[in-house]
Design a protein around this motif. Structure first.
Motif, mmCIF file in Angstrom:
data_model
loop_
_atom_site.group_PDB
_atom_site.id
_atom_site.type_symbol
_atom_site.label_atom_id
_atom_site.label_comp_id
_atom_site.label_asym_id
_atom_site.label_seq_id
_atom_site.Cartn_x
_atom_site.Cartn_y
_atom_site.Cartn_z
ATOM 1 N N LYS A 1 9.389 -1.059 -0.708
ATOM 2 C CA LYS A 1 9.099 0.357 -0.523
ATOM 3 C C LYS A 1 7.893 0.802 -1.342
ATOM 4 N N ILE A 2 7.515 0.025 -2.358
ATOM 5 C CA ILE A 2 6.335 0.315 -3.156
ATOM 6 C C ILE A 2 5.372 -0.859 -3.036
ATOM 7 N N GLU A 3 4.169 -0.609 -2.552
ATOM 8 C CA GLU A 3 3.166 -1.660 -2.426
ATOM 9 C C GLU A 3 2.313 -1.687 -3.692
ATOM 10 N N LEU A 4 2.238 -2.859 -4.308
ATOM 11 C CA LEU A 4 1.480 -2.987 -5.547
ATOM 12 C C LEU A 4 -0.010 -3.120 -5.269
ATOM 13 N N ASP A 5 -0.795 -2.418 -6.048
ATOM 14 C CA ASP A 5 -2.256 -2.492 -5.989
ATOM 15 C C ASP A 5 -2.684 -3.473 -7.081
ATOM 16 N N ARG A 6 -2.952 -4.721 -6.695
ATOM 17 C CA ARG A 6 -3.261 -5.774 -7.659
ATOM 18 C C ARG A 6 -4.492 -5.438 -8.501
ATOM 19 N N GLU A 7 -5.491 -4.843 -7.890
ATOM 20 C CA GLU A 7 -6.716 -4.502 -8.617
ATOM 21 C C GLU A 7 -6.429 -3.457 -9.700
ATOM 22 N N LYS A 8 -5.661 -2.446 -9.340
ATOM 23 C CA LYS A 8 -5.305 -1.397 -10.298
ATOM 24 C C LYS A 8 -4.445 -1.977 -11.422
ATOM 25 N N LEU A 9 -3.496 -2.840 -11.061
ATOM 26 C CA LEU A 9 -2.612 -3.433 -12.066
ATOM 27 C C LEU A 9 -3.365 -4.380 -12.990
ATOM 28 N N GLN A 10 -4.373 -5.056 -12.477
ATOM 29 C CA GLN A 10 -5.148 -5.961 -13.320
ATOM 30 C C GLN A 10 -5.839 -5.186 -14.453
ATOM 31 N N LYS A 11 -6.179 -3.933 -14.183
ATOM 32 C CA LYS A 11 -6.813 -3.084 -15.198
ATOM 33 C C LYS A 11 -5.761 -2.466 -16.133
ATOM 34 N N ALA A 12 -4.575 -2.217 -15.620
ATOM 35 C CA ALA A 12 -3.542 -1.518 -16.386
ATOM 36 C C ALA A 12 -2.681 -2.450 -17.249
ATOM 37 N N LEU A 13 -2.503 -3.696 -16.805
ATOM 38 C CA LEU A 13 -1.621 -4.629 -17.501
ATOM 39 C C LEU A 13 -2.407 -5.573 -18.402
ATOM 40 N N THR A 14 -1.735 -6.105 -19.407
ATOM 41 C CA THR A 14 -2.352 -7.159 -20.216
ATOM 42 C C THR A 14 -2.420 -8.420 -19.355
#
Length: 131
Positions: free
Chosen positions: A4-17
């Motif tokens: 139900k939630i699609e992950l934005d890999r590009e956004k997460l790469q910036k937000a996560l360690t």
């Protein structure tokens, strides 16, 4: 499975360690006994690092001696997806966030009563909100 939630890999790469990204999106793992929540006794709720879905409470947390945070049950069964993993020459059951598919860890049938399950979860895949 469609989440139900699609992950934005590009956004997460910036937000996560780098470790969080590797664990959550590349199905990696973190070192035992050297992670944020393995020995935490704080009261509160553990949520998915990627989508913030509440997954486990401190009430279900126990010390498994494995070096990773362990829980005997999720808050809601529907919020956890279990996938049989036959890699590495053994059968394990991978645990993912049921809302977004982020890798959490594995579940084993050697936990305490009442469920006898041990959800062995990477700290890097979790956020914590203290009570």
């Amino acid at each position: 499975m469609a989440y139900k939630i699609e992950l934005d890999r590009e956004k997460l790469q910036k937000a996560l360690t780098p470790l969080e990204y590797n664990v959550c999106l590349n199905h990696g793992t973190e070192a035992p006994f050297q992670n944020e929540f393995h020995d935490s006794k704080a009261k509160g709720t553990y949520s998915c690092k990627c989508c913030k879905t509440p997954l486990f409470t401190s009430e279900a947390k126990f010390d498994s001696g494995t070096g990773w945070p362990s829980y005997f049950q999720p808050i809601k069964e529907k919020d956890i997806e279990e996938i049989v993993d036959d890699s590495l020459g053994m059968r394990r059951v991978e645990v993912r966030c049921g809302a977004c598919g982020s890798h959490l860890g594995h579940v084993f049938p050697d936990g305490p009563a009442p469920t006898y399950q041990r959800y062995c979860i990477n700290s890097a895949s979790l956020d914590f909100e203290e009570e």
